[in-house]
Structure formats: structure tokens, C-alpha cells
Design a protein around this motif. Structure first.
Motif, mmCIF file in Angstrom:
data_model
loop_
_atom_site.group_PDB
_atom_site.id
_atom_site.type_symbol
_atom_site.label_atom_id
_atom_site.label_comp_id
_atom_site.label_asym_id
_atom_site.label_seq_id
_atom_site.Cartn_x
_atom_site.Cartn_y
_atom_site.Cartn_z
ATOM 1 N N ARG A 94 19.355 -32.518 59.502
ATOM 2 C CA ARG A 94 18.544 -31.319 59.279
ATOM 3 C C ARG A 94 18.671 -30.353 60.450
ATOM 4 N NH1 ARG A 94 12.256 -31.639 57.352
ATOM 5 N NH2 ARG A 94 11.842 -32.142 59.542
ATOM 6 N N GLU A 95 18.774 -30.874 61.656
ATOM 7 C CA GLU A 95 18.966 -30.003 62.820
ATOM 8 C C GLU A 95 20.295 -29.248 62.738
ATOM 9 O OE1 GLU A 95 16.939 -29.182 65.156
ATOM 10 O OE2 GLU A 95 15.321 -30.595 64.706
ATOM 11 N N VAL A 96 21.342 -29.948 62.327
ATOM 12 C CA VAL A 96 22.645 -29.278 62.206
ATOM 13 C C VAL A 96 22.586 -28.219 61.111
ATOM 14 C CG1 VAL A 96 25.108 -29.580 61.754
ATOM 15 C CG2 VAL A 96 23.852 -31.350 62.988
ATOM 16 N N ARG A 97 21.908 -28.539 60.027
ATOM 17 C CA ARG A 97 21.855 -27.617 58.887
ATOM 18 C C ARG A 97 21.181 -26.291 59.263
ATOM 19 N NH1 ARG A 97 23.543 -29.750 54.389
ATOM 20 N NH2 ARG A 97 22.946 -31.881 54.968
ATOM 21 N N GLY A 98 20.231 -26.339 60.182
ATOM 22 C CA GLY A 98 19.530 -25.117 60.562
ATOM 23 C C GLY A 98 19.987 -24.496 61.868
ATOM 24 N N TRP A 99 21.022 -25.051 62.489
ATOM 25 C CA TRP A 99 21.453 -24.593 63.817
ATOM 26 C C TRP A 99 22.210 -23.275 63.727
ATOM 27 C CZ3 TRP A 99 26.309 -26.317 66.760
ATOM 28 C CH2 TRP A 99 26.215 -25.979 68.115
ATOM 29 N N GLU A 100 21.876 -22.341 64.617
ATOM 30 C CA GLU A 100 22.560 -21.046 64.677
ATOM 31 C C GLU A 100 23.044 -20.797 66.101
ATOM 32 O OE1 GLU A 100 20.909 -17.785 62.053
ATOM 33 O OE2 GLU A 100 19.090 -18.975 62.400
ATOM 34 N N PRO A 101 24.176 -21.360 66.472
ATOM 35 C CA PRO A 101 24.680 -21.178 67.838
ATOM 36 C C PRO A 101 25.197 -19.758 68.071
ATOM 37 C CG PRO A 101 26.310 -22.317 66.498
ATOM 38 C CD PRO A 101 25.081 -22.186 65.647
ATOM 39 N N GLU A 102 25.218 -19.345 69.323
ATOM 40 C CA GLU A 102 25.667 -18.001 69.668
ATOM 41 C C GLU A 102 27.143 -17.790 69.343
ATOM 42 O OE1 GLU A 102 24.760 -17.230 73.720
ATOM 43 O OE2 GLU A 102 22.582 -17.112 73.403
ATOM 44 N N PHE A 103 27.929 -18.861 69.370
ATOM 45 C CA PHE A 103 29.367 -18.689 69.122
ATOM 46 C C PHE A 103 29.698 -18.561 67.634
ATOM 47 C CE2 PHE A 103 28.604 -23.279 69.619
ATOM 48 C CZ PHE A 103 29.124 -23.784 68.429
ATOM 49 N N GLY A 104 28.722 -18.717 66.774
ATOM 50 C CA GLY A 104 28.961 -18.562 65.341
ATOM 51 C C GLY A 104 29.433 -19.847 64.705
ATOM 52 N N LEU A 105 28.944 -20.109 63.510
ATOM 53 C CA LEU A 105 29.267 -21.353 62.819
ATOM 54 C C LEU A 105 29.461 -21.061 61.338
ATOM 55 C CD1 LEU A 105 29.488 -24.420 63.557
ATOM 56 C CD2 LEU A 105 27.136 -24.644 62.769
ATOM 57 N N GLY A 106 30.689 -21.267 60.839
ATOM 58 C CA GLY A 106 30.970 -21.052 59.434
ATOM 59 C C GLY A 106 30.496 -22.205 58.576
ATOM 60 N N ALA A 149 14.294 -38.967 68.112
ATOM 61 C CA ALA A 149 15.755 -38.903 67.978
ATOM 62 C C ALA A 149 16.236 -37.506 67.614
ATOM 63 C CB ALA A 149 16.230 -39.920 66.949
ATOM 64 N N ALA A 150 15.595 -36.874 66.633
ATOM 65 C CA ALA A 150 16.037 -35.550 66.204
ATOM 66 C C ALA A 150 15.835 -34.510 67.301
ATOM 67 C CB ALA A 150 15.303 -35.138 64.937
ATOM 68 N N GLU A 151 14.711 -34.591 68.004
ATOM 69 C CA GLU A 151 14.438 -33.643 69.085
ATOM 70 C C GLU A 151 15.461 -33.797 70.214
ATOM 71 O OE1 GLU A 151 10.886 -32.752 72.349
ATOM 72 O OE2 GLU A 151 10.480 -33.974 70.570
ATOM 73 N N GLU A 152 15.770 -35.032 70.577
ATOM 74 C CA GLU A 152 16.762 -35.263 71.632
ATOM 75 C C GLU A 152 18.138 -34.777 71.186
ATOM 76 O OE1 GLU A 152 16.336 -39.429 72.082
ATOM 77 O OE2 GLU A 152 14.413 -39.304 73.153
ATOM 78 N N PHE A 153 18.452 -35.000 69.928
ATOM 79 C CA PHE A 153 19.731 -34.531 69.387
ATOM 80 C C PHE A 153 19.804 -33.007 69.411
ATOM 81 C CE2 PHE A 153 21.960 -33.029 65.512
ATOM 82 C CZ PHE A 153 23.247 -33.357 65.881
ATOM 83 N N ALA A 154 18.707 -32.351 69.027
ATOM 84 C CA ALA A 154 18.695 -30.893 69.011
ATOM 85 C C ALA A 154 18.942 -30.320 70.407
ATOM 86 C CB ALA A 154 17.357 -30.399 68.457
ATOM 87 N N ARG A 155 18.355 -30.937 71.424
ATOM 88 C CA ARG A 155 18.592 -30.475 72.796
ATOM 89 C C ARG A 155 20.062 -30.626 73.177
ATOM 90 N NH1 ARG A 155 13.513 -32.937 74.029
ATOM 91 N NH2 ARG A 155 14.573 -34.799 74.835
ATOM 92 N N ALA A 156 20.659 -31.766 72.825
ATOM 93 C CA ALA A 156 22.066 -31.984 73.146
ATOM 94 C C ALA A 156 22.953 -30.990 72.401
ATOM 95 C CB ALA A 156 22.458 -33.421 72.800
ATOM 96 N N LEU A 157 22.623 -30.766 71.139
ATOM 97 C CA LEU A 157 23.422 -29.831 70.344
ATOM 98 C C LEU A 157 23.284 -28.410 70.895
ATOM 99 C CD1 LEU A 157 25.219 -29.749 67.804
ATOM 100 C CD2 LEU A 157 23.162 -29.253 66.474
ATOM 101 N N GLY A 158 22.084 -28.059 71.350
ATOM 102 C CA GLY A 158 21.875 -26.722 71.895
ATOM 103 C C GLY A 158 22.654 -26.447 73.162
ATOM 104 N N SER A 159 23.117 -27.504 73.833
ATOM 105 C CA SER A 159 23.904 -27.318 75.059
ATOM 106 C C SER A 159 25.376 -27.050 74.768
ATOM 107 C CB SER A 159 23.785 -28.564 75.943
ATOM 108 O OG SER A 159 24.450 -29.681 75.345
ATOM 109 N N ALA A 160 25.766 -27.145 73.504
ATOM 110 C CA ALA A 160 27.169 -26.912 73.133
ATOM 111 C C ALA A 160 27.449 -25.415 73.102
ATOM 112 C CB ALA A 160 27.462 -27.535 71.778
ATOM 113 N N HIS A 161 28.517 -25.006 73.766
ATOM 114 C CA HIS A 161 28.881 -23.586 73.837
ATOM 115 C C HIS A 161 30.146 -23.275 73.054
ATOM 116 C CE1 HIS A 161 25.691 -23.044 76.708
ATOM 117 N NE2 HIS A 161 26.201 -23.974 77.499
ATOM 118 N N SER A 162 30.623 -24.238 72.290
ATOM 119 C CA SER A 162 31.780 -24.014 71.431
ATOM 120 C C SER A 162 31.729 -25.028 70.303
ATOM 121 C CB SER A 162 33.095 -24.186 72.207
ATOM 122 O OG SER A 162 33.290 -25.546 72.572
#
Length: 402
Positions: free
Chosen positions: A107-119, A44-57
């Protein structure tokens, strides 16, 4: 200053990933990993991380966490109710896969560093949206029209995991088993909707209970909050107290204080059940005895020391424990019934708290260090508790709704 559709600043300050919570740190232990693997929730977490990584905003990320969180809840409900593949040999009634899979996702969200920046604030909002969606709090949908009763039931995550990380919470299992189901009564069908709450003081102080329940209390015919209580018995808690006793939560944080609510100037020390406790106690609902629990702990008016009152609080007293204690079980009961009363529904809406028996492992499987994550008696106990909660709800519907 220009604003994004998400409500954040056009150029949010990028923040470093936030540290893992105590709950999330437990995820790497052998037991949680076994529970995930034996239920099929280990991906579940791995699949979620892939979906989250596809977000560009940020707006896209919001949609991902809500969609994926809701899918996790629906997957857990379907598994508990026997729909679709089991995903492994862990019994379908188990609530623990949902709990540990959710922590993997946060945990995936907590460590995510998207290119668009996350406050920091944006990251916190994403985690909050994921929490709500994956707990069924955004999935409460009652049918419209007449001829069907509407029942709201809540449960909790597992807790005291540092004592035994294998722990399951039968109230959470009940929520999964009953969500969207229908009980046929003499007065017609009753539809049950459910949600699960965290065992964390701060979430309650932030209003998670009121935010979840307020939109529905005026449309439901009955509600009950449910949690795990004492060994070998059910309790219908007659009175709830406005006091936090300080026992550590799932993040090992304690709070000792008056329950923090809005408009504290009008906050009562006590609230009471409006469930038909006499009918419930008198009915045959399952193998565990059911008690009408009237006891509280109070500081009497003019006194300084706390005393136990078996028959309930006395006039002008200060709460130190409701019938359900002074932990989050008592607090959800207090908050839900206070909300009922503040909405002017005390005399028309049956509602209160049900404490289930402690879910116990089988004889010979009591050592957390060497014991198995499940056994036949453990499963039987959980199934019996879930069935008895359903029977208690059915009695409550029949006895209080006409």
C-alpha cells in the motif's frame, strides 16, 4: 533513446498513485490492526515507508523494496521458529502478521509519489519485486554438494477474508515454520526451503508459480505444494485438473476457464502426483487422518455434463475439478506438476499436493463479528497441522528417496 540502469525510460511519465486493492483496503479493519499490534509487525509499513522515502532514483527504490521485502520474510520466519523477540503475545506460529504487514508495505508503494517521477509500469515492478521478496520466492537457497537432500515446500496466504477476516492459513504457517530447517532421515539430512503464494488468479496467469519453481525443480529431490482443504482431514491429491472454477480470490475476482499456461496446444487436461501416497497414507503422522484422494469431476469424452469420478478421470475427458477442487489449490498443484513433466522429471522427481485440514477456532469462538483473533484451541490446531505436514514430508522423503 537513453535508458537508465533500471531499464526504464530516462524521463518516465509520472503517474498518479494507483488505487488500493481489495486486499489492501481490508487492512484498516480492527482485526488486522490487532494482529499486527500483538505481533510487533505494526511498525513494518512505517519503517518501510521511511526507507522508501530515502530513495532518490528508481534504481535505489528497487534496492529498497527487495531489501525490505526480504527482511520482512526473514523476520516472519525467525519469529515462527522461535528466534528473537516475539514482539507481542500473539503465538509465534501465526502466519497472519506477515500477510497483513506485506499489504501495508504494498500500500505504501501504491501511494508513493517520489520527486524523480514514477510511471505505472515502474510502480508495478516495484510492487512485484516487493511481493516476491517478502514471500520467500527470492530466498530459496539450497546447499551445494552431496550428502544432503533438497526439499521444496510451498504455502498460501489466508483467504475468504470477507467471510472471516480473522482467518489464518496453516499452509502459510507451515512454510514459515519449515523454511531452512533440516529433517534427519535414515538416508541423511534433508534441507527444506519454502515460499508462499498469493490467493489471486491473475498472479497465477502471469506465471508466478512457474517463475518461482522452474530454477529449482531440476536440483531438488522432492517438492510438495500445500494448501488448506477440508475439515478434519489431510488429503494427498492424486490428480489435478486444468480448470478454474470461478470462486472469488482475495481481490474478489473470479475466473472460470481453462488454466492458462504457455504452449496451450500441448496442455493436458490432467496431471498426477508422484508423491509416495500409499506410504504417506499408511504412516502415523499425527492426529488428523490422511487420505489418498482419487476423486475428480470431469466431462466425459463425447459428453456435455460434468460428473464426479471417484476413481479418477477417464480417457479423453475434460477437467472440471481435480481432487483438490478447481480453485488455486488445484491450480498450483496442476502448474507445479505440469512444469515437472515438461522438464522431463515425471519419472524421477516425487512431487504433488498436500491439502491440510481447515484451521478452526475453538468452541465458542466461531462468530467473526464478536470472536477473538486467537484462542488456545486455534493455536493447538495450527501447531498440530504444521507438525503433521512436517511428518508427512519426512515420510515422503524416506519412502521415495534413496
Amino acid at each position: 533513446m537513453a535508458l537508465l540502469a533500471s531499464g526504464g525510460l530516462a524521463s518516465p511519465a509520472t503517474a498518479a498513485p494507483t488505487p488500493l486493492t481489495v486486499e489492501e483496503q481490508r487492512l484498516d479493519r480492527a482485526v488486522p490492526q490487532e494482529i499486527l499490534r500483538r505481533s510487533g509487525f505494526d511498525t513494518a509499513a512505517e519503517e518501510f515507508a521511511r526507507a522508501l522515502g530515502s530513495a532518490h532514483s528508481y534504481a535505489q527504490a528497487q534496492r529498497v523494496v527487495v531489501r525490505q521485502g526480504s527482511a520482512l520474510w526473514q523476520r516472519a520466519v525467525a519469529r515462527a521458529q522461535g528466534r528473537g523477540p516475539a514482539g507481542g503475545d500473539l503465538s509465534r506460529d501465526d502466519d497472519r502478521p506477515l500477510y497483513w504487514a506485506r499489504l501495508g508495505m504494498t500500500r505504501e508503494v501504491r501511494g508513493w509519489e517520489p520527486e524523480f517521477g514514477l510511471g505505472d509500469a515502474q510502480r508495478a515492478r516495484l510492487i512485484g519485486a516487493l511481493e516476491r521478496a517478502s514471500r520467500g520466492q527470492e530466498d530459496i537457497r539450497f546447499p551445494r554438494g552431496k550428502g544432503i537432500k533438497r526439499i521444496l515446500v510451498t504455502g498460501f496466504d489466508p483467504f475468504t477474508l470477507d467471510r472471516d477476516v480473522r482467518i489464518s492459513n496453516p499452509s502459510g504457517a507451515t512454510a514459515l515454520a519449515l523454511d531452512g530447517t533440516v529433517i534427519e532421515t535414515e538416508d541423511g539430512p534433508a534441507r527444506i526451503e519454502t515460499a508462499v503464494f498469493p490467493v489471486r488468479w491473475q498472479d497465477f496467469a502471469d506465471g508466478v508459480v512457474e517463475r518461482t519453481l522452474r530454477p529449482y525443480l531440476k536440483e531438488v529431490d522432492l517438492f510438495t505444494t500445500v494448501s488448506q482443504g477440508r475439515v478434519g482431514r489431510f488429503d494427498i491429491e492424486r490428480t489435478n485438473g486444468a480448470w478454474r472454477g470461478g470462486f472469488p480470490d482475495n481481490d474478489t475476482i473470479g475466473r472460470t476457464e481453462t488454466v492458462p499456461v504457455t504452449d496451450p496446444a500441448t496442455q493436458p487436461q490432467w496431471t498426477s502426483t508422484t508423491l509416495p501416497y500409499e506410504a504417506i497414507v499408511g504412516a502415523s503422522t499425527g492426529r488428523f487422518p490422511v487420505y489418498d484422494n482419487t476423486s475428480v469431476t470431469e466431462i466425459p469424452a463425447g459428453g456435455t455434463e460434468a460428473v464426479v469420478r471417484p476413481e479418477g478421470p477417464t480417457a479423453g475427458s475434460t477437467a472440471r475439478a481435480g481432487g483438490g477442487g478447481n480453485y488455486l489449490s488445484n491450480e498450483i498443484a496442476y502448474r507445479a506438476t505440469l512444469l515437472r513433466d515438461r522438464l522431463g522429471l515425471h519419472d524421477v522427481l516425487p512431487g504433488g499436493h498436500v491439502h491440510t485440514p481447515v484451521l478452526q477456532f475453538g468452541t465458542g469462538n466461531t462468530d467473526p463479528a464478536t470472536g477473538a483473533v486467537t484462542d488456545p484451541e486455534f493455536v493447538r490446531n495450527r501447531l498440530d497441522i504444521v507438525a503433521q505436514v512436517r511428518a508427512i514430508v519426512a515420510v515422503a522423503i524416506t519412502s521415495s528417496i534413496s
